[in-house]
Design an enzyme around this catalytic site. Structure first.
Site, short mmCIF file in Angstrom:
data_model
loop_
_atom_site.label_atom_id
_atom_site.label_comp_id
_atom_site.label_asym_id
_atom_site.label_seq_id
_atom_site.Cartn_x
_atom_site.Cartn_y
_atom_site.Cartn_z
N GLU A 14 0.84 -1.21 0.00
CA GLU A 14 0.00 0.00 0.00
C GLU A 14 0.86 1.25 0.00
O GLU A 14 0.57 2.22 -0.70
CB GLU A 14 -0.95 0.00 1.21
CG GLU A 14 -1.98 -1.11 1.19
CD GLU A 14 -2.77 -1.20 -0.11
OE1 GLU A 14 -3.20 -0.15 -0.62
OE2 GLU A 14 -2.96 -2.31 -0.63
N TRP A 52 1.87 1.88 -3.36
CA TRP A 52 0.83 2.48 -4.22
C TRP A 52 0.98 4.00 -4.22
O TRP A 52 0.79 4.69 -5.22
CB TRP A 52 -0.58 2.12 -3.73
CG TRP A 52 -1.17 0.90 -4.37
CD1 TRP A 52 -1.35 -0.31 -3.78
CD2 TRP A 52 -1.68 0.77 -5.71
NE1 TRP A 52 -1.94 -1.18 -4.68
CE2 TRP A 52 -2.15 -0.55 -5.87
CE3 TRP A 52 -1.77 1.65 -6.79
CZ2 TRP A 52 -2.71 -1.01 -7.06
CZ3 TRP A 52 -2.33 1.20 -7.99
CH2 TRP A 52 -2.79 -0.12 -8.11
N TRP A 91 -19.40 11.74 -20.61
CA TRP A 91 -19.60 12.02 -19.19
C TRP A 91 -20.24 13.39 -19.05
O TRP A 91 -19.90 14.33 -19.79
CB TRP A 91 -18.25 12.07 -18.47
CG TRP A 91 -17.78 10.77 -17.94
CD1 TRP A 91 -18.50 9.84 -17.26
CD2 TRP A 91 -16.44 10.25 -18.02
NE1 TRP A 91 -17.70 8.78 -16.90
CE2 TRP A 91 -16.44 9.01 -17.34
CE3 TRP A 91 -15.24 10.70 -18.57
CZ2 TRP A 91 -15.30 8.23 -17.21
CZ3 TRP A 91 -14.11 9.94 -18.44
CH2 TRP A 91 -14.14 8.71 -17.78
N ASN A 95 -11.19 3.14 2.17
CA ASN A 95 -10.68 2.96 0.80
C ASN A 95 -11.69 2.25 -0.10
O ASN A 95 -11.92 2.65 -1.24
CB ASN A 95 -9.36 2.19 0.83
CG ASN A 95 -8.84 1.92 -0.57
OD1 ASN A 95 -8.63 2.84 -1.34
ND2 ASN A 95 -8.68 0.65 -0.91
N TRP A 103 -15.24 12.07 -13.80
CA TRP A 103 -14.47 11.80 -12.58
C TRP A 103 -13.93 13.08 -11.97
O TRP A 103 -13.71 13.16 -10.76
CB TRP A 103 -13.35 10.79 -12.83
CG TRP A 103 -12.30 11.20 -13.84
CD1 TRP A 103 -12.29 10.90 -15.16
CD2 TRP A 103 -11.13 11.98 -13.60
NE1 TRP A 103 -11.18 11.44 -15.78
CE2 TRP A 103 -10.45 12.11 -14.83
CE3 TRP A 103 -10.57 12.59 -12.47
CZ2 TRP A 103 -9.25 12.82 -14.98
CZ3 TRP A 103 -9.37 13.29 -12.61
CH2 TRP A 103 -8.72 13.41 -13.85
N TRP A 161 -9.29 8.20 -8.70
CA TRP A 161 -10.46 8.53 -9.53
C TRP A 161 -10.32 8.01 -10.94
O TRP A 161 -11.27 7.49 -11.53
CB TRP A 161 -10.71 10.05 -9.52
CG TRP A 161 -11.53 10.41 -8.32
CD1 TRP A 161 -11.09 10.85 -7.11
CD2 TRP A 161 -12.96 10.26 -8.20
NE1 TRP A 161 -12.13 11.00 -6.24
CE2 TRP A 161 -13.29 10.65 -6.88
CE3 TRP A 161 -13.97 9.84 -9.05
CZ2 TRP A 161 -14.61 10.64 -6.42
CZ3 TRP A 161 -15.28 9.83 -8.59
CH2 TRP A 161 -15.59 10.22 -7.30
P1 FAD Z 1 -3.64 2.15 4.84
O1 FAD Z 1 -4.42 1.00 4.34
O2 FAD Z 1 -3.16 2.09 6.23
O3 FAD Z 1 -2.41 2.32 3.82
C1 FAD Z 1 -1.18 2.94 4.23
C2 FAD Z 1 -0.85 4.06 3.27
O4 FAD Z 1 -0.65 3.56 1.95
C3 FAD Z 1 -1.94 5.11 3.12
O5 FAD Z 1 -1.90 6.03 4.19
C4 FAD Z 1 -1.59 5.73 1.78
O6 FAD Z 1 -0.55 6.68 1.88
C5 FAD Z 1 -1.07 4.53 0.99
N1 FAD Z 1 -2.16 3.97 0.19
C6 FAD Z 1 -3.05 3.03 0.55
N2 FAD Z 1 -3.89 2.76 -0.48
C7 FAD Z 1 -3.52 3.56 -1.49
C8 FAD Z 1 -3.99 3.77 -2.81
N3 FAD Z 1 -5.02 3.05 -3.32
N4 FAD Z 1 -3.40 4.69 -3.58
C9 FAD Z 1 -2.34 5.40 -3.12
N5 FAD Z 1 -1.84 5.25 -1.88
C10 FAD Z 1 -2.42 4.35 -1.06
N6 FAD Z 1 -5.28 8.40 -0.60
C11 FAD Z 1 -4.79 9.54 -0.08
O7 FAD Z 1 -3.82 9.50 0.68
N7 FAD Z 1 -5.31 10.75 -0.43
C12 FAD Z 1 -6.35 10.88 -1.30
O8 FAD Z 1 -6.76 12.00 -1.60
C13 FAD Z 1 -6.92 9.68 -1.82
N8 FAD Z 1 -7.99 9.73 -2.65
C14 FAD Z 1 -8.51 8.57 -3.17
C15 FAD Z 1 -9.59 8.63 -4.07
C16 FAD Z 1 -10.13 7.47 -4.61
C17 FAD Z 1 -11.29 7.55 -5.58
C18 FAD Z 1 -9.59 6.22 -4.23
C19 FAD Z 1 -10.18 4.95 -4.81
C20 FAD Z 1 -8.53 6.15 -3.36
C21 FAD Z 1 -7.96 7.31 -2.81
N9 FAD Z 1 -6.88 7.26 -1.91
C22 FAD Z 1 -6.35 8.43 -1.43
C23 FAD Z 1 -6.24 5.99 -1.56
C24 FAD Z 1 -6.74 5.29 -0.27
O9 FAD Z 1 -8.14 5.26 -0.25
C25 FAD Z 1 -6.23 5.97 1.00
O10 FAD Z 1 -4.85 6.18 0.92
C26 FAD Z 1 -6.52 5.13 2.25
O11 FAD Z 1 -7.91 4.93 2.38
C27 FAD Z 1 -5.98 5.85 3.46
O12 FAD Z 1 -6.26 5.15 4.64
P2 FAD Z 1 -5.06 4.60 5.52
O13 FAD Z 1 -4.02 5.64 5.73
O14 FAD Z 1 -5.67 4.00 6.74
O15 FAD Z 1 -4.48 3.48 4.56
#
Ligand code: FAD
Length: 465
Positions: A275, A278, A306, A341, A359, A382
């Site tokens: 993650e 990512w 769209w 997420n 989007w 997005w």
């Molecule tokens: P954890 O599951 O604990 O993951 C640890 C870290 O990994 C996160 O804090 C984040 O930095 C990174 N990470 C995890 N999943 C993703 C992912 N899919 N993409 C990129 N990095 C990721 N994340 C944001 O930080 N800011 C946003 O503005 C954002 N907008 C999003 C919009 C959409 C439509 C989607 C589908 C996802 C988005 N995400 C965003 C990714 C993800 O949803 C969040 O990072 C995650 O929910 C944060 O929760 P956490 O810190 O507990 O994640």
């Protein structure tokens, strides 16, 4: 050779931390006065309401941390280059340092500042810190950039970003501090139409909090992370996104903690590392293809029908689509400034597919209301959901929110929590004219079958179906 008495300006941006901060570390080691400065500039002026408010909380916490080292945080509002030039003239600084950023508008600003200051004869030094691996240092065998996540992950998973570096023990102060503006003057919460007090309950601010959060996550949640991260009603993730986006903790610190857990054979560790990667991947894409944050990554989507912003999108924003899990998620984001997420994927799919709305409309709303808004992660998320991104969910794979809710919220706890939320009605601005119970339609504004068929028809007409 720089004059040893002249101060160094350390320009803070998304790095509100003392530890694992290469620009700050370098400045502290020069034995010269260091002036930390944050600019409310052309980039931050463009941020949405919640990111602007949240950065203010981060700055207040970080100013205290800097004071504990005998330093201060100088705040100035104005166009970055002109404001730095003014500070240089006031302080006699001959060096400016910062940690690099990668998203188009941040990059354009930084390149302009670097060129301008260098022309003035000022020394500029920039450092890597915001990501694990800089975008140009991860290349495919053919010397290109990665467009798909899994090969990117394979390319970096065995690399070592190096150990996090410690916080400096002191920061030499200048004999005279320049004037600073105040956070109160900046009124960063001004555009938060929802109750700041409500959202504030959910913000976890500052470096110490972030480090404690990481430690608790590794200790208590990692084991079950691979399963729990998908469950809508569980608090199964790190919650670190809001800290990572403002740099209250470094990606490298998260990586190091994840790697230690891997070596101890802890389950969940690899999922967590993936993650974190990512996030690097999003910045990799944003750097190599700056259009990621502004327009369809796949140009062929430019002709897709769209809709722009519209009434149905407004119902989506207010959590009034009539679909329980979508509305619950849209209420969660409004109250907490965060969204699970999986829920982000569901609401993005419903907006772009069933509601056939661009989007960008959803991406902008998230940019206005998320306290963990990250321009690269948000745009990549997005574009993934819409199907227009590089490594995207195909458009024809349309999430069914009800099936997803049965799987990831089997007892309906997430749905009940946010649909019944008193806090949501505390946060709703007057202009929304919403009252509990009377606002959601009995049937969805666009039914799942009907929306799915319309979206697929449009997709087929586009020629790829
Ligand atoms: P954890 O599951 O604990 O993951 C640890 C870290 O990994 C996160 O804090 C984040 O930095 C990174 N990470 C995890 N999943 C993703 C992912 N899919 N993409 C990129 N990095 C990721 N994340 C944001 O930080 N800011 C946003 O503005 C954002 N907008 C999003 C919009 C959409 C439509 C989607 C589908 C996802 C988005 N995400 C965003 C990714 C993800 O949803 C969040 O990072 C995650 O929910 C944060 O929760 P956490 O810190 O507990 O994640």
């Amino acid at each position: 050779m720089n004059d040893q008495t002249k101060p160094i300006l350390y320009w803070l941006r998304r790095d509100l931390r003392l530890s694992d901060n290469p620009a700050l570390d370098w400045a502290a080691e020069q034995g010269r006065p260091v002036i930390p400065v944050f600019l409310h500039d052309e980039v931050t002026e463009d941020w949405g309401a919640a990111p602007r408010w949240r950065v203010g909380l981060g700055l207040a916490a970080h100013a205290d941390a800097l004071e504990s080292l005998g330093s201060r945080l100088i705040l100035r509002r104005g166009e970055a280059l002109a404001t730095l030039r003014a500070l240089i003239a006031e302080t006699g600084a001959d060096t400016v340092v910062w940690n690099r950023l990668y998203v188009a508008n941040e990059r354009a600003r930084d390149e302009g500042v670097e060129a301008g200051l260098t022309d003035d004869g000022v020394t500029v030094k920039t450092f890597q810190s915001h990501v694990l691996f800089e975008p140009w240092k991860v290349q495919t065998g053919a010397g290109s950039y990665y467009k798909v996540y899994t090969p990117f992950w394979k390319a970096v998973r065995d690399r070592d970003p190096g150990p996090p570096i410690s916080a400096p023990s002191e920061l030499p102060a200048p004999s005279d501090w320049p004037e600073t503006e105040t956070l109160a003057e900046w009124k960063l919460g001004h555009d938060m139409r929802r109750g700041i007090d409500v959202v504030a309950r959910y913000a976890h601010v500052g470096e110490e909090t972030a480090q404690a959060r990481l430690a608790t996550f590794i200790e208590e949640k990692l084991e079950d992370y691979a399963r729990a991260r998908d469950m809508l009603a569980e608090d199964g993730t790190s919650g670190l996104s809001e800290n990572l986006t403002y740099g209250e903790i470094s990606a490298r610190a998260c990586w190091a903690a994840g790697q230690r857990a891997m070596q101890e054979g802890r389950s969940g560790a690899e999922t967590f590392l993936r993650e974190i990667v990512w996030r690097d991947f999003a910045h990799h894409l944003a750097w190599h293809t700056p259009r990621l944050t502004t327009s369809n990554w796949r140009k062929e989507w430019d002709a897709f029908p769209w809709q722009g912003d519209n009434e149905k999108a407004e119902a989506w924003r207010r959590g009034c689509t009539g679909l329980d899990v979508v509305d619950a998620a849209m209420r969660e984001i409004y109250v907490t400034g965060r969204m699970h997420n999986r829920a982000r994927m569901l609401v993005a799919s419903y907006l772009t597919k069933h509601l056939m709305t661009h989007w960008r409309v959803g991406c902008d709303w998230f940019g206005d209301v998320l306290i963990d808004w990250d321009p690269a992660n948000n745009a990549m998320g997005w574009q993934w959901a819409a199907g227009s991104g590089p490594d995207a969910s195909p458009f024809f794979r349309i999430f069914n929110p009800e099936t997803q809710a049965r799987k990831f919220d089997p007892k309906g706890r997430y749905r009940d929590r946010w649909l019944e939320s008193e806090e949501f009605y505390e946060a709703v601005p007057e202009g929304w004219h919403m009252t509990k119970g009377a606002d959601r339609p009995d049937t969805p504004i666009v039914g799942l079958k009907e929306g799915r068929e319309a979206a697929l028809d449009a997709y087929r007409q586009r020629g790829d179906g």
